[in-house]
Design a protein around this motif. Structure first.
Motif, PDB file in Angstrom:
ATOM      1  N   ALA A  33      41.981 107.946  89.573  1.00  0.00           N
ATOM      2  CA  ALA A  33      41.646 109.221  90.210  1.00  0.00           C
ATOM      3  C   ALA A  33      42.314 109.347  91.571  1.00  0.00           C
ATOM      4  CB  ALA A  33      40.140 109.370  90.343  1.00  0.00           C
ATOM      5  N   ALA A  85      34.935 108.649  90.950  1.00  0.00           N
ATOM      6  CA  ALA A  85      35.486 109.158  89.688  1.00  0.00           C
ATOM      7  C   ALA A  85      34.771 110.433  89.273  1.00  0.00           C
ATOM      8  CB  ALA A  85      35.362 108.097  88.601  1.00  0.00           C
ATOM      9  N   TRP A 127      35.968 113.381  91.345  1.00  0.00           N
ATOM     10  CA  TRP A 127      37.316 113.793  90.940  1.00  0.00           C
ATOM     11  C   TRP A 127      37.264 114.571  89.622  1.00  0.00           C
ATOM     12  CZ3 TRP A 127      40.616 113.479  86.886  1.00  0.00           C
ATOM     13  CH2 TRP A 127      41.958 113.776  87.129  1.00  0.00           C
ATOM     14  N   LEU A 128      36.478 114.092  88.667  1.00  0.00           N
ATOM     15  CA  LEU A 128      36.379 114.755  87.360  1.00  0.00           C
ATOM     16  C   LEU A 128      35.836 116.175  87.502  1.00  0.00           C
ATOM     17  CD1 LEU A 128      35.017 111.757  85.257  1.00  0.00           C
ATOM     18  CD2 LEU A 128      37.217 112.911  84.893  1.00  0.00           C
ATOM     19  N   THR A 167      46.545 109.461  90.671  1.00  0.00           N
ATOM     20  CA  THR A 167      47.194 110.401  89.749  1.00  0.00           C
ATOM     21  C   THR A 167      47.754 111.610  90.499  1.00  0.00           C
ATOM     22  OG1 THR A 167      46.890 111.766  87.759  1.00  0.00           O
ATOM     23  CG2 THR A 167      45.032 111.622  89.287  1.00  0.00           C
ATOM     24  N   ILE A 190      40.514 108.891  82.813  1.00  0.00           N
ATOM     25  CA  ILE A 190      39.482 108.702  83.839  1.00  0.00           C
ATOM     26  C   ILE A 190      38.102 109.001  83.255  1.00  0.00           C
ATOM     27  CG2 ILE A 190      38.591 109.576  86.053  1.00  0.00           C
ATOM     28  CD1 ILE A 190      41.596 110.134  86.765  1.00  0.00           C
ATOM     29  N   TYR A 222      43.338 112.817  83.243  1.00  0.00           N
ATOM     30  CA  TYR A 222      41.943 113.284  83.300  1.00  0.00           C
ATOM     31  C   TYR A 222      41.122 112.616  82.198  1.00  0.00           C
ATOM     32  CZ  TYR A 222      37.875 116.206  82.397  1.00  0.00           C
ATOM     33  OH  TYR A 222      36.586 116.636  82.140  1.00  0.00           O
ATOM     34  N   HIS A 229      38.706 118.481  88.610  1.00  0.00           N
ATOM     35  CA  HIS A 229      39.965 118.519  87.852  1.00  0.00           C
ATOM     36  C   HIS A 229      39.747 118.744  86.360  1.00  0.00           C
ATOM     37  CE1 HIS A 229      41.083 116.472  91.609  1.00  0.00           C
ATOM     38  NE2 HIS A 229      42.306 116.947  91.403  1.00  0.00           N
TER      39      HIS A 229
END
Length: 340
Positions: A335, A185, A188-189, A338, A290, A287, A192
């Motif tokens: 994540a 996670a 991914w954050l 999406t 998450i 976003y 994005h």
């Protein structure tokens, strides 16, 4: 023992011209490891006093002053909130900083076993509870925070650039086990972050537990409460906080959380209502969901780590162990699926 030195409080209230000379009556409402709340009556004034627990945790006095600053900034806005009345930074008065706010005549979803009537039996009335919930943060996020004197409350510049590292650094202070999904996670954050967003006031822990409703129908917010985690940042994180545990249409809604979601709108309906009231773009909401799940996993792990170590004062922290793993897994799952 949860009590107040009403003589000392009375002398301080005299200096604030709050029903001077009248006797002070105080009754304990709630509290624990976070803050203590008391109902205060003096003359014809009904107030609520909020202060740290008797053993004041480090930094809690400063948090009291910060909370009051936000509450005071909301006076005169269209955000339902308790009126900010007075604040005391002299710890000699009651042993800590504290503040007084106006009494709110309403009900809390946490003050009864399930929804009160008529919301318990009439499912057609429940959607308005949810729409009012998200409308509260839509209005909060649109407050002109600079005009209301909140410059410097937070650091909106680079808000999203800091989130992952900030919370992983916080986790490192107490981490004692692996949390599957959290690293995925986090990665991914980082990749994005939102392309565009407008700063505003964030509540920080927005949910049914931290609002009050007016008596009667239709449902109307009476107040947003508990601004302990408030700052200036991206208000869409508050909406992500609401939605991170909101059930899908095909899920069992009776066992989803501490309230019964039966009859509540779907996530898409809440997004549409928030966007209409706030004027904000909600197209990147995954976003924020998450990020909310990632942050919640870290926050709850802190409580669980204290429980495992034997330092936790709240027995409910034992249940955080599984909740952390579930929240991290859900963050990683969204994540991975999406389309953002």
């Amino acid at each position: 023992m949860n009590s107040l030195n009403t003589d000392s409080l009375g002398r301080w209230l005299d200096t604030q011209d709050i029903a001077p000379g009248e006797p002070v009556e105080a009754s304990y409402i709630s509290g624990g490891t976070s803050n203590d709340i008391f109902a205060i009556t003096r003359g014809d004034r009904r107030l609520v006093l909020r202060k740290p627990p008797e053993k004041v945790p480090p930094g809690r006095n400063e948090t009291m002053l910060r909370e009051y600053r936000v509450l005071n900034a909301l006076n005169g806005t269209d955000v339902p909130h308790p009126e900010a009345v007075a604040v005391c930074d002299d710890t000699d008065v009651l042993g800590s900083c504290f503040y007084l706010m106006g009494y709110v005549d309403g009900w809390s979803p946490m003050s009864s076993d399930g929804w009160p009537e008529p919301f318990r039996s009439d499912l057609s009335l429940r959607p308005q509870l949810a729409y009012q919930l998200v409308e509260g943060i839509a209005r909060l996020g649109n407050v002109d925070w600079r005009a209301q004197g909140l410059e410097g409350l937070g650091k909106p510049e680079g808000f999203h650039d800091r989130q992952v590292d900030r919370w992983l650094a916080h986790l490192a202070k107490f981490q004692f086990r692996e949390i599957p999904g959290l690293d995925a996670a986090a990665a991914w954050l980082r990749e994005h972050r939102p392309s565009h967003w407008e700063p505003g006031i964030i509540h920080g822990d927005y949910q049914f537990a931290n609002v009050m409703f007016q008596h009667g129908t239709p449902a109307r917010l009476a107040a947003l409460v508990d601004f302990e985690m408030s700052t200036v940042g991206d208000p869409l994180l508050d909406l992500g906080w609401v939605l991170m545990g909101w059930p899908d249409a095909d899920e069992d809604r009776t066992q989803k959380g501490y309230v019964d979601y039966t009859g509540m709108p779907d996530r898409a309906d809440l997004l549409e209502h928030y966007a209409k009231v706030s004027g904000r773009d909600v197209s990147e909401m995954d976003y924020y969901v998450i990020l909310a799940r990632f942050k919640m996993a870290v926050v709850l792990e802190g409580g669980y780590a204290r429980h495992v170590k034997g330092d936790g004062g709240n027995p409910k922290m034992a249940y955080y162990g599984k909740a952390v793993l579930d929240m991290a897994a859900q963050a990683a799952e969204l994540a991975a699926t999406t389309r953002l």
